[in-house]
Write an enzyme that holds these catalytic residues in place. Structure first.
Site, PDB file in Angstrom:
ATOM      1  N   ARG A   1      -4.297 -11.581   0.626  1.00  0.00           N
ATOM      2  CA  ARG A   1      -2.901 -12.027   0.811  1.00  0.00           C
ATOM      3  C   ARG A   1      -2.933 -13.376   1.516  1.00  0.00           C
ATOM      4  O   ARG A   1      -3.964 -13.746   2.105  1.00  0.00           O
ATOM      5  CB  ARG A   1      -2.154 -11.022   1.692  1.00  0.00           C
ATOM      6  CG  ARG A   1      -1.938  -9.690   1.010  1.00  0.00           C
ATOM      7  CD  ARG A   1      -1.261  -8.712   1.969  1.00  0.00           C
ATOM      8  NE  ARG A   1      -1.255  -7.371   1.412  1.00  0.00           N
ATOM      9  CZ  ARG A   1      -1.389  -6.268   2.132  1.00  0.00           C
ATOM     10  NH1 ARG A   1      -1.552  -6.337   3.448  1.00  0.00           N
ATOM     11  NH2 ARG A   1      -1.346  -5.086   1.559  1.00  0.00           N
TER      12      ARG A   1
ATOM     13  N   ARG B   1       8.071  -6.470   4.502  1.00  0.00           N
ATOM     14  CA  ARG B   1       6.799  -7.175   4.717  1.00  0.00           C
ATOM     15  C   ARG B   1       6.621  -8.282   3.669  1.00  0.00           C
ATOM     16  O   ARG B   1       6.033  -9.323   3.962  1.00  0.00           O
ATOM     17  CB  ARG B   1       5.625  -6.182   4.657  1.00  0.00           C
ATOM     18  CG  ARG B   1       4.310  -6.795   5.106  1.00  0.00           C
ATOM     19  CD  ARG B   1       3.222  -5.753   5.274  1.00  0.00           C
ATOM     20  NE  ARG B   1       2.770  -5.228   3.982  1.00  0.00           N
ATOM     21  CZ  ARG B   1       1.845  -4.303   3.836  1.00  0.00           C
ATOM     22  NH1 ARG B   1       1.267  -3.777   4.912  1.00  0.00           N
ATOM     23  NH2 ARG B   1       1.482  -3.886   2.647  1.00  0.00           N
TER      24      ARG B   1
ATOM     25  N   ARG C   1       2.602   1.991  -4.359  1.00  0.00           N
ATOM     26  CA  ARG C   1       2.324   2.404  -2.981  1.00  0.00           C
ATOM     27  C   ARG C   1       3.252   3.530  -2.541  1.00  0.00           C
ATOM     28  O   ARG C   1       2.841   4.442  -1.831  1.00  0.00           O
ATOM     29  CB  ARG C   1       2.439   1.196  -2.039  1.00  0.00           C
ATOM     30  CG  ARG C   1       1.186   0.362  -2.049  1.00  0.00           C
ATOM     31  CD  ARG C   1       1.383  -1.072  -1.614  1.00  0.00           C
ATOM     32  NE  ARG C   1       0.224  -1.843  -2.054  1.00  0.00           N
ATOM     33  CZ  ARG C   1      -0.823  -2.132  -1.280  1.00  0.00           C
ATOM     34  NH1 ARG C   1      -0.833  -1.780  -0.033  1.00  0.00           N
ATOM     35  NH2 ARG C   1      -1.854  -2.800  -1.765  1.00  0.00           N
TER      36      ARG C   1
HETATM   37  N1  LIG Z   1     -11.134   4.459   1.848  1.00  0.00           N
HETATM   38  C1  LIG Z   1     -10.854   3.261   2.319  1.00  0.00           C
HETATM   39  N2  LIG Z   1      -9.581   2.837   2.406  1.00  0.00           N
HETATM   40  C2  LIG Z   1      -9.355   1.618   2.921  1.00  0.00           C
HETATM   41  C3  LIG Z   1     -10.369   0.773   3.400  1.00  0.00           C
HETATM   42  N3  LIG Z   1      -9.814  -0.360   3.874  1.00  0.00           N
HETATM   43  C4  LIG Z   1      -8.502  -0.236   3.708  1.00  0.00           C
HETATM   44  N4  LIG Z   1      -8.212   0.952   3.133  1.00  0.00           N
HETATM   45  C5  LIG Z   1      -6.901   1.517   2.802  1.00  0.00           C
HETATM   46  O1  LIG Z   1      -6.444   0.928   1.617  1.00  0.00           O
HETATM   47  C6  LIG Z   1      -5.029   0.968   1.621  1.00  0.00           C
HETATM   48  C7  LIG Z   1      -4.495  -0.369   1.201  1.00  0.00           C
HETATM   49  O2  LIG Z   1      -4.809  -1.327   2.166  1.00  0.00           O
HETATM   50  P1  LIG Z   1      -4.260  -2.803   2.054  1.00  0.00           P
HETATM   51  O3  LIG Z   1      -4.577  -3.339   0.700  1.00  0.00           O
HETATM   52  O4  LIG Z   1      -4.723  -3.590   3.223  1.00  0.00           O
HETATM   53  O5  LIG Z   1      -2.686  -2.605   2.060  1.00  0.00           O
HETATM   54  P2  LIG Z   1      -1.685  -2.065   3.189  1.00  0.00           P
HETATM   55  O6  LIG Z   1      -2.154  -0.722   3.651  1.00  0.00           O
HETATM   56  O7  LIG Z   1      -0.418  -2.015   2.444  1.00  0.00           O
HETATM   57  O8  LIG Z   1      -1.689  -3.047   4.291  1.00  0.00           O
HETATM   58  C8  LIG Z   1      -4.621   1.415   3.021  1.00  0.00           C
HETATM   59  O9  LIG Z   1      -4.292   2.783   2.969  1.00  0.00           O
HETATM   60  C9  LIG Z   1      -5.837   1.218   3.836  1.00  0.00           C
HETATM   61  O10 LIG Z   1      -5.912   2.129   4.909  1.00  0.00           O
HETATM   62  C10 LIG Z   1     -11.713   1.265   3.313  1.00  0.00           C
HETATM   63  O11 LIG Z   1     -12.671   0.638   3.710  1.00  0.00           O
HETATM   64  N5  LIG Z   1     -11.871   2.490   2.783  1.00  0.00           N
HETATM   65  N1  LIG Z   2       7.995   1.250  14.080  1.00  0.00           N
HETATM   66  C1  LIG Z   2       8.301   0.250  13.261  1.00  0.00           C
HETATM   67  N2  LIG Z   2       9.589  -0.063  13.037  1.00  0.00           N
HETATM   68  C2  LIG Z   2       9.918  -1.060  12.172  1.00  0.00           C
HETATM   69  N3  LIG Z   2       9.041  -1.816  11.509  1.00  0.00           N
HETATM   70  C3  LIG Z   2       7.733  -1.541  11.695  1.00  0.00           C
HETATM   71  C4  LIG Z   2       7.292  -0.514  12.562  1.00  0.00           C
HETATM   72  N4  LIG Z   2       5.943  -0.477  12.531  1.00  0.00           N
HETATM   73  C5  LIG Z   2       5.551  -1.466  11.693  1.00  0.00           C
HETATM   74  N5  LIG Z   2       6.621  -2.109  11.183  1.00  0.00           N
HETATM   75  C6  LIG Z   2       6.629  -3.199  10.183  1.00  0.00           C
HETATM   76  O1  LIG Z   2       6.357  -2.596   8.935  1.00  0.00           O
HETATM   77  C7  LIG Z   2       5.607  -3.478   8.103  1.00  0.00           C
HETATM   78  C8  LIG Z   2       4.348  -2.749   7.646  1.00  0.00           C
HETATM   79  O2  LIG Z   2       3.473  -2.604   8.742  1.00  0.00           O
HETATM   80  P1  LIG Z   2       1.896  -2.776   8.559  1.00  0.00           P
HETATM   81  O3  LIG Z   2       1.324  -2.732   9.924  1.00  0.00           O
HETATM   82  O4  LIG Z   2       1.610  -3.958   7.712  1.00  0.00           O
HETATM   83  O5  LIG Z   2       1.587  -1.435   7.753  1.00  0.00           O
HETATM   84  P2  LIG Z   2       0.224  -0.877   7.142  1.00  0.00           P
HETATM   85  O6  LIG Z   2      -0.903  -1.612   7.779  1.00  0.00           O
HETATM   86  O7  LIG Z   2       0.239   0.573   7.481  1.00  0.00           O
HETATM   87  O8  LIG Z   2       0.324  -1.124   5.674  1.00  0.00           O
HETATM   88  C9  LIG Z   2       5.319  -4.712   8.925  1.00  0.00           C
HETATM   89  O9  LIG Z   2       6.210  -5.725   8.551  1.00  0.00           O
HETATM   90  C10 LIG Z   2       5.576  -4.257  10.371  1.00  0.00           C
HETATM   91  O10 LIG Z   2       6.009  -5.319  11.174  1.00  0.00           O
END
Ligand SMILES: Nc1nc2c(ncn2[C@@H]2O[C@H](COP(=O)(O)OP(=O)(O)O)[C@@H](O)[C@H]2O)c(=O)[nH]1
Ligand SMILES: Nc1ncnc2c1ncn2[C@@H]1O[C@H](COP(=O)(O)OP(=O)(O)O)[C@@H](O)[C@H]1O
Length: 402
Positions: free
Chosen positions: A175, A268, A279
């Site tokens: 990203r 986000r 998702r």
């Molecule tokens: N099994 C596995 N899942 C992962 C790993 N790294 C990230 N993820 C998971 O992949 C999913 C997607 O992650 P990401 O692409 O960063 O998107 P986001 O969760 O929407 O921020 C999330 O549920 C993460 O926890 C990994 O090394 N192993």
């Molecule tokens: N408790 C909360 N209330 C409102 N917004 C939240 C809260 N926790 C996280 N966010 C927001 O939600 C979005 C997704 O959070 P993020 O940390 O990227 O999620 P993930 O890593 O689980 O995918 C971000 O924009 C974050 O700022």
């Protein structure tokens, strides 16, 4: 300082002093384990790759090239080898850096026995020796958009010397603000699949159409830096880690509702509409599994971010006044080029002699291996190290290295 001898020989038995048919390039050691002689270094290694291994099977009179697993030491200018507990060979690398000098080649540990069954070949596995022990890693899972990344960032920002992030590999595109090697190792699928095949990953899973995985090295590198490792992985990955050698704390983060989750994902603004829908579809199954699978030790509801963060800190023992963590000494030993190793009970004695004009000093490094923990495919932790300086006039002093 004089040139180191070409190689050291440990446990050399009858009939092996010559005529063993090995093309020598120097620096080999020979270690007997039962009917097998493990030849480490030299003939199987080219100058740029890692230390080579060959096995001579005395019962068949044949040489075997084993499958070699784990992170290997770099090519070295020589080493000493000594058998430990009949299942692993301890290697001390000559002229190495202080944090890279003790290695273990596992030849008959439980891990190696299992891998032999899977591969159907001889298997050996490298594991780097380190002092100190690692704190239990923390696995954090939850649906996309629930706030895992936000919570982890808060924790790392408040306690930078305490926590380190396990940088996963992924085949998804970065990203906008994401940096390779910091947020993820962005990788080609075929490269990642090949590394998975070679046992380099603790776990991996296909998530939202991309491959994600935690390399063993990613987790061990955090522990090496004296920090507690945090893994942000999906539920399938958490299940694999639960079943692995790694003893961790498992936390599932739950959204207050699907509607709120959708709002967070949309706000986000990092995914396309298609990706958001994918998702959200996956989120329902993940929440169901997170709440009921028995994988997780704790479930945290992220309704109010500050409250959820407080609860997370509480779980990690950081409630109230957080303990001040002393970083463990990363000091390891640094044996010179000409050293030898011997074994006395649970102690390995590395004998390092320095001969300077008018000053003959003998430095003994004692490695207590009675409390070793872990091992391949990760590090071998719990080495206990003392150094003793002996000068020509007798015992001069004992330095504690940790
Ligand atoms: N099994 C596995 N899942 C992962 C790993 N790294 C990230 N993820 C998971 O992949 C999913 C997607 O992650 P990401 O692409 O960063 O998107 P986001 O969760 O929407 O921020 C999330 O549920 C993460 O926890 C990994 O090394 N192993
Ligand atoms: N408790 C909360 N209330 C409102 N917004 C939240 C809260 N926790 C996280 N966010 C927001 O939600 C979005 C997704 O959070 P993020 O940390 O990227 O999620 P993930 O890593 O689980 O995918 C971000 O924009 C974050 O700022």
């Amino acid at each position: 300082m004089g040139e180191a001898p070409a190689f050291f020989v440990d446990n050399l038995q009858n009939g092996f002093s010559n005529g063993f048919g090995l093309k020598s390039k120097g620096f080999e050691t020979f270690t007997d384990v039962g009917d097998k002689t493990f030849v480490i270094g030299g003939a199987n290694s080219d100058s740029t790759s890692s230390v080579g291994i060959q096995i001579y099977d005395k019962s068949t009179g044949k040489w075997v090239i084993p499958t070699v697993l784990g992170t290997k030491p770099k090519t070295c200018k020589g080493h000493s080898a000594i058998l430990l507990n009949e299942d692993r060979i301890m290697i001390s690398i000559r002229g190495s850096t202080p944090d890279d000098c003790i290695w273990f080649l596992e030849v008959d540990t439980e891990y190696v026995k299992e891998q032999k069954k899977d591969f159907g070949t001889e298997v050996v596995a490298w594991s780097k020796g380190v002092t100190g022990e690692a704190e239990k890693p923390v696995v954090i899972s939850g649906p996309s958009g629930v706030g895992k990344g936000t919570l982890i960032n808060m924790l790392m920002k408040e306690f930078p010397s305490m926590f380190g992030f396990s940088v996963s590999h992924t085949t998804r595109a970065p990203r906008g603000m994401e940096k390779n090697g910091v947020h993820y190792h962005f990788t080609e699928r075929n490269v990642m699949e090949n590394d998975i095949k070679h046992g380099k990953f603790l776990e991996f899973a296909s998530v939202h159409g991309n491959l994600y995985g935690t390399s063993i090295e990613a987790v061990e590198a955090v522990a090496d830096s004296g920090k507690r490792c945090i893994l942000d992985i999906d539920v399938q990955g958490a299940r694999s880690v639960r079943a692995s050698y790694l003893d961790a704390v498992f936390i599932f983060i739950c959204p207050p509702s699907m509607r709120e989750l959708e709002e967070r994902l949309r706000a986000r603004g990092t995914e396309t509409e298609d990706q958001i829908l994918k998702r959200l579809r996956n989120a329902e199954a993940e929440i169901e599994q997170g709440e009921s699978s028995g994988i997780f030790d704790y479930i945290l509801y992220n309704h109010n971010l500050e409250e959820c963060y407080e609860n997370l800190m509480e779980l990690l023992g950081l409630g109230g006044s957080a303990p001040i963590k002393q970083k463990p000494s990363s000091k390891v030993i640094d044996p010179p080029s000409n050293h030898s190793v011997s074994k006395i009970n649970n102690k390995m004695v590395i004998n390092c002699e320095t001969k300077e004009v008018g000053n003959e000093a003998k430095n003994l490094i004692i490695l207590d291996v009675s409390s070793l923990k872990g091992g391949a495919p990760g590090r071998t932790r719990g080495l206990n190290i003392h150094a003793i300086d002996l000068f020509s006039d007798g015992l001069n002093g004992i330095r504690e290295l940790r």
